[in-house]
Design an enzyme around this catalytic site. Structure first.
Site, mmCIF file in Angstrom:
data_model
loop_
_atom_site.group_PDB
_atom_site.id
_atom_site.type_symbol
_atom_site.label_atom_id
_atom_site.label_comp_id
_atom_site.label_asym_id
_atom_site.label_seq_id
_atom_site.Cartn_x
_atom_site.Cartn_y
_atom_site.Cartn_z
ATOM 1 N N LYS A 76 15.659 -37.830 -29.207
ATOM 2 C CA LYS A 76 15.041 -39.056 -28.662
ATOM 3 C C LYS A 76 15.829 -40.286 -29.134
ATOM 4 C CE LYS A 76 10.677 -36.843 -27.694
ATOM 5 N NZ LYS A 76 9.236 -36.917 -27.569
ATOM 6 N N HIS A 135 11.914 -36.537 -18.295
ATOM 7 C CA HIS A 135 11.087 -36.446 -19.502
ATOM 8 C C HIS A 135 9.909 -37.411 -19.368
ATOM 9 C CE1 HIS A 135 9.840 -36.744 -23.692
ATOM 10 N NE2 HIS A 135 10.443 -35.582 -23.875
ATOM 11 N N GLU A 189 5.441 -29.993 -20.565
ATOM 12 C CA GLU A 189 5.005 -30.772 -21.733
ATOM 13 C C GLU A 189 3.824 -31.675 -21.359
ATOM 14 O OE1 GLU A 189 8.673 -31.421 -24.583
ATOM 15 O OE2 GLU A 189 8.494 -33.039 -23.151
ATOM 16 N N ILE A 249 2.432 -34.940 -26.769
ATOM 17 C CA ILE A 249 3.783 -35.232 -27.281
ATOM 18 C C ILE A 249 3.700 -36.108 -28.531
ATOM 19 C CG2 ILE A 249 5.949 -36.450 -26.792
ATOM 20 C CD1 ILE A 249 5.753 -35.485 -23.909
ATOM 21 N N GLY A 277 4.037 -31.308 -29.546
ATOM 22 C CA GLY A 277 3.318 -30.997 -30.780
ATOM 23 C C GLY A 277 3.719 -29.701 -31.473
ATOM 24 N N ALA A 325 10.708 -32.210 -30.897
ATOM 25 C CA ALA A 325 11.359 -33.449 -31.339
ATOM 26 C C ALA A 325 10.858 -33.853 -32.725
ATOM 27 C CB ALA A 325 11.125 -34.560 -30.326
ATOM 28 N N SER A 326 9.629 -34.415 -32.778
ATOM 29 C CA SER A 326 9.180 -35.043 -34.028
ATOM 30 C C SER A 326 9.139 -34.096 -35.226
ATOM 31 C CB SER A 326 7.811 -35.699 -33.824
ATOM 32 O OG SER A 326 6.897 -34.796 -33.260
HETATM 33 O O1 G3P Z 1 11.326 -33.553 -25.732
HETATM 34 C C1 G3P Z 1 10.453 -32.801 -26.488
HETATM 35 C C2 G3P Z 1 9.274 -33.605 -26.799
HETATM 36 O O2 G3P Z 1 8.788 -34.447 -25.816
HETATM 37 C C3 G3P Z 1 8.237 -32.990 -27.640
HETATM 38 O O3 G3P Z 1 8.043 -33.953 -28.618
HETATM 39 O O4 G3P Z 1 7.515 -34.747 -30.837
HETATM 40 O O5 G3P Z 1 5.853 -33.447 -29.546
HETATM 41 O O6 G3P Z 1 7.868 -32.294 -30.450
HETATM 42 P P1 G3P Z 1 7.252 -33.585 -29.940
#
Ligand code: G3P
Length: 219
Positions: free
Chosen positions: A7, A89, A137, A142, A177, A198-199
């Site tokens: 990101k 996205h 997603e 997210i 998540g 991501a996070s």
């Molecule tokens: O691109 C993957 C993302 O949108 C998921 O984000 O932080 O929930 O793993 P996260």
């Protein structure tokens, strides 16, 4: 596949982007798992030149090279060794007509195409455009602590079924998540080919530990 989206987090930008890429490379080799990364476009040249794992771009312009200020072309991405693109996205939605063109030009330059979908209905529409991957997603999950595997397991099983009924070749990833091995295992057991995260990685103090844990949950 474990696909990690950097990101625009400060924790995964600049020299840190390369550090994470190198860590992913080591884990991928050690565990023999497919790990891909999606660095920010400012870091993508540096990172893709210095790692062997698949690097995806966070987007692509629909233009051929030319007078298109502000564009990141498929031509240029391919030239610097990028292997694929992430489109649509939840944080960077694009119109249907643009999406179609972006898929076409990416394929023309032999870039793998991953398109994100917020739900099964959108995934079904996208499947007809034949991308290589669809990542389902739910936007509301997210960046949160509750994973799609826990909160919406049915979106994975039904989503995979629906997408495969339209085009069997498309690989389905799920994200939002996802933060531990169990989330990954559950997603895989419900039919996903991998996870998009991501996070949990970008914000982790010990990035190697979480990358190993998530990759360990893959088949
Ligand atoms: O691109 C993957 C993302 O949108 C998921 O984000 O932080 O929930 O793993 P996260």
């Amino acid at each position: 596949m474990l696909l990690i989206n950097f990101k625009a987090y400060a924790q995964s930008s600049g020299e840190k982007a390369l550090e994470i890429a190198k860590t992913c490379e080591k884990v991928s080799k050690k565990l023999k798992k497919n790990i891909g990364i999606v660095p920010n476009c400012l870091d993508i040249v540096n990172v893709s030149g210095k790692t062997k794992i698949p690097v995806f771009s966070q987007g692509v312009s629909v233009f051929e090279p030319g007078a298109h200020t502000g564009s990141t072309t498929a031509f240029s991405l391919k030239r610097v060794g990028v292997k694929g693109v992430v489109l649509n996205h939840a944080e960077n939605k694009i119109e249907k007509a643009i999406l179609k063109k972006a898929i076409e030009i990416s394929k023309q330059y032999k870039l793998k195409v991953l398109v994100c979908a917020k739900d099964i209905k959108e995934a079904a529409y996208i499947a007809k455009l034949s991308p290589d991957y669809i990542a389902i997603e739910p936007p509301e999950l997210i960046g949160g602590k509750i994973s799609v595997s826990t909160a919406k397991p049915e979106i994975i099983s039904k989503g995979v079924k629906k997408i495969k009924s339209i085009n069997r070749q498309i690989k389905v990833l799920v994200g939002a998540g996802v933060h531990n091995k169990e989330d990954v295992r559950k997603a895989i057991s419900l039919g996903a080919s991998g996870v998009f995260v991501a996070s949990s990685v970008c914000k982790a103090k010990n990035k190697r530990k979480i990358i190993e844990e998530l990759a360990g949950g893959l088949k």
